[in-house]
Structures are given as C-alpha cells and as structure tokens.
Design an enzyme around this catalytic site. Structure first.
Site, mmCIF file in Angstrom:
data_model
loop_
_atom_site.group_PDB
_atom_site.id
_atom_site.type_symbol
_atom_site.label_atom_id
_atom_site.label_comp_id
_atom_site.label_asym_id
_atom_site.label_seq_id
_atom_site.Cartn_x
_atom_site.Cartn_y
_atom_site.Cartn_z
ATOM 1 N N LYS A 199 36.363 33.290 39.575
ATOM 2 C CA LYS A 199 37.593 33.444 38.799
ATOM 3 C C LYS A 199 38.416 34.559 39.422
ATOM 4 C CE LYS A 199 39.353 34.536 34.207
ATOM 5 N NZ LYS A 199 39.004 34.683 32.780
ATOM 6 N N LYS A 252 38.663 28.975 39.320
ATOM 7 C CA LYS A 252 39.849 29.171 38.500
ATOM 8 C C LYS A 252 40.757 30.208 39.133
ATOM 9 C CE LYS A 252 41.077 30.850 33.983
ATOM 10 N NZ LYS A 252 40.602 31.519 32.806
HETATM 11 C C1 PBG Z 1 39.601 34.850 29.175
HETATM 12 C C2 PBG Z 1 40.332 33.739 29.809
HETATM 13 C C3 PBG Z 1 41.587 33.743 30.444
HETATM 14 C C4 PBG Z 1 41.883 32.428 30.764
HETATM 15 C C5 PBG Z 1 40.807 31.673 30.345
HETATM 16 N N1 PBG Z 1 39.855 32.504 29.785
HETATM 17 C C6 PBG Z 1 42.548 34.838 30.635
HETATM 18 C C7 PBG Z 1 42.348 35.882 31.639
HETATM 19 O O1 PBG Z 1 41.357 35.975 32.344
HETATM 20 O O2 PBG Z 1 43.253 36.707 31.701
HETATM 21 C C8 PBG Z 1 43.146 31.925 31.425
HETATM 22 C C9 PBG Z 1 43.429 30.485 31.215
HETATM 23 C C10 PBG Z 1 44.781 30.038 31.582
HETATM 24 O O3 PBG Z 1 45.621 30.756 32.148
HETATM 25 O O4 PBG Z 1 45.054 28.883 31.287
HETATM 26 N N2 PBG Z 1 38.991 35.737 30.018
#
Ligand code: PBG
Length: 326
Positions: A199, A252
């Site tokens: 991520k 992601k």
């Molecule tokens: C929580 C999380 C996030 C997203 C999914 N789970 C936000 C982040 O890491 O700031 C983002 C999902 C999206 O942008 O669609 N940690």
C-alpha cells in the site's frame, strides 16, 4: 506485399471474443460500503459521485442494492460515533462496523470483508498509536509494536460479528502475523486475511479521506505507507505478508501501480487483489462531467486493465455500474 503475420485477422467481430485474454465479471469485484454512526440519513459523498455514507439502519438495504447488480462481496468502512487517541471505537462490540456486519451477515448472503485500520477512529487520523509528544510533522511516529495489539482486537471483534474476511490496511510491520494468531486463538481459523500488502503513500486517496473522515490531522503517512518510487520493495513487503499467513495479496492504488500488480502476480501464486481507489474513481467522473471522457467506457477499460495486469479481485467504486453494464 509479403506479410505472413497479420494480427488484424483475429480482430474481426466473431473471433475477437474467442481470442480475448481477459474478461470481467461481477464476481471479480468487491464494492466498498461506508457505514456512518453519526447520521440517520444517507449522505452523498461529494467527491465520489454516486456513493453515500449510510446509517447502520440502511446498511442492509445498501448491500442489497449492491447484490442486485450481481456483485456479491462488499468491503465495509466505518465512520464511528466518536474518536479518541487510541481509536477504541474500532474494536467496540457495538461499533459501527461490528453492528453493520452483524446485520448484513444475518439478513443477506453478501460476502463481508472488513477494513481493519485505526485512521477513521483516532482523533489524530493516523493508522496507529502516535508516540507521545508528536505534534508536528517532523516528530510524528506511529508506534508500530504498540499498534499491533489494537489491530488484533479490531480483527477479532469483526470476526466475532461475523465478518467473512478481514483486510488490514494500516501498513504496520508484522500486522498479518499478529492478526492471524489472534484470529486463530479466538476460534476464527477459517477467516481469511486479505492484506493490503503493498500500500503506497498515495495522493489518490484524497476523496476517500473526505468520505471516511480519516485524513491525518497533522503529518502524513509516509513513515508507514510505501514510497511511490519503490517497485522492488513491494515484492519484499508482499513476501513478508505471505510468510505471516496472508491469504489474498493486495496492491493499492491500482492504475498508477500496475507494474506492481504485475510483479506480485508473477512472483506469488496467491490470489492478487488491486484497489482501484477513490481518486481513480473521482478523476474519471470529473472528466466525464466535463464531457471529456465516456464514463462507462473508461470505467470498464480501467477494470479490464487491472485484471490484465494480473489482479484476480478488484476492489472498486465502479463495481455496481460496471457489473450492471456487463
Ligand atoms: C485506511 C484506508 C484508506 C483507504 C482504504 N483504507 C485511506 C488511507 O490509507 O489514507 C483508501 C481508499 C481509497 O482511496 O479509495 N487506512
């Protein structure tokens, strides 16, 4: 003219579907659903046209709408009634995700995946415990090892509420192993973990942070989420989650990181998921609103490209629209 190889022969109608390498089906998609404990009506999310935060009472009807399109899996995100320094509403038995999960699994056949993270639940908006004294960007540290027991409690509380799968997204080192052990000890050996294994610290999460009210109050997430410059590091990150027992490996965001999706596909035999994030959704909508892009076509092409790169599962805000069109 002496052309023996003419790839165009297979591009005619009638044969092109036969030789198509990639296809899309509603069963490939997971639809994110936002459940909000602070409202008793549905609230549209401005930066994500077509999406809403729904109150707990509407969680079941929201999921039924998703299921009518043929999409069977949802990913639940919660907006809690209140926040504190530790994010304790994240593991409360009567928390927003726990309550919604209980109702959805009792009343529908949906496959429920829950996001396991603290950022929507902490006052400071970070994905873990912030070390004392950190009030500026420069001295911000999220305490990795102090956060792990909290993630364990969240995952166990979701499994107890009936979650079919948990998806830890906080990018703490060791989180998958810690959660696996906690789930097993609590009798949930059959609940799989979809790890947000690679991520990135991405600006494409902007609209989500409005939607889930999880923007950091100060600082950013670059000390725990991955540096967008790094490709090889993703393979290392994913390998660690595999060793710790991850069942599904997620990358992601999706579109700006298709090289990473492709690497993970080639290096591991686990199912690969990609999260087509809020910013990827919002930008296509914004262009379509201006008449610059054909929304249905670009949405479909985006999801097809993510699958072509190697994803088996696509978490996407386009799930319902594309499933309906298929
Ligand atoms: C929580 C999380 C996030 C997203 C999914 N789970 C936000 C982040 O890491 O700031 C983002 C999902 C999206 O942008 O669609 N940690």
């Amino acid at each position: 003219m002496d052309l023996t190889d003419r790839p165009r022969r297979l591009r005619r109608d009638g044969v092109r579907d036969l030789v198509s390498e990639t296809s899309l089906a509603p069963s490939d998609f997971v639809a994110p659903v936002f459940v909000d404990a602070t409202t008793d009506e549905r609230v549209p999310i401005e930066s994500m046209p077509g999406h809403e935060r729904v109150p707990v009472d509407e969680a079941v009807s929201r999921v039924e709408e998703v299921r009518e399109t043929g999409v069977e899996a949802v990913m639940l995100f919660g907006i809690p009634a209140g926040k504190d320094a530790e994010g304790s509403r994240a593991w409360a038995n009567d928390g927003v995700v726990q309550e919604a999960t209980r109702r959805i699994t009792a009343e529908t056949d949906a496959y429920v995946v829950t996001d396991v993270c603290l950022c929507e639940y902490t006052e400071h908006g970070h994905c873990g415990i912030v070390e004392d004294g950190a009030e500026t960007d420069a001295d911000l540290t999220v305490d990795n090892d102090a956060t792990l027991p909290l993630l364990e409690r969240i995952a166990v509380s979701h499994a107890r509420a009936g979650a079919d799968m948990v998806a830890p997204s906080g990018m703490m080192d060791g989180m998958v192993g810690a959660i696996r052990e906690a789930l097993d000890e609590d009798g949930h050996a059959n609940v799989p973990i979809m790890s947000y294994a690679a991520k990135y610290e991405s600006a494409f999460y902007g609209p989500f942070r409005d939607a889930a009210d999880g923007a950091p109050a100060f600082g950013d997430r670059r000390h725990y989420q991955m540096d967008p410059a790094n490709r090889r590091e993703a393979v290392r990150e994913v390998a660690l989650d595999v060793e710790q027992g991850a069942d599904v490996l997620m990358v992601k965001p999706a579109l700006p990181y298709l090289d990473v999706v492709s690497d993970v596909r080639r290096r591991f035999d686990h199912p690969v998921a990609a999260y087509n994030v809020s910013g990827e959704y919002a930008m296509l909508h914004a262009a379509a609103e201006n008449g610059w892009l054909d929304l249905d076509a670009v949405a479909r092409e985006s999801l097809l490209s993510i699958k072509r790169a190697g994803a088996d599962v696509v978490v996407t805000y386009f799930a319902e629209d594309v499933a309906r069109a298929l």
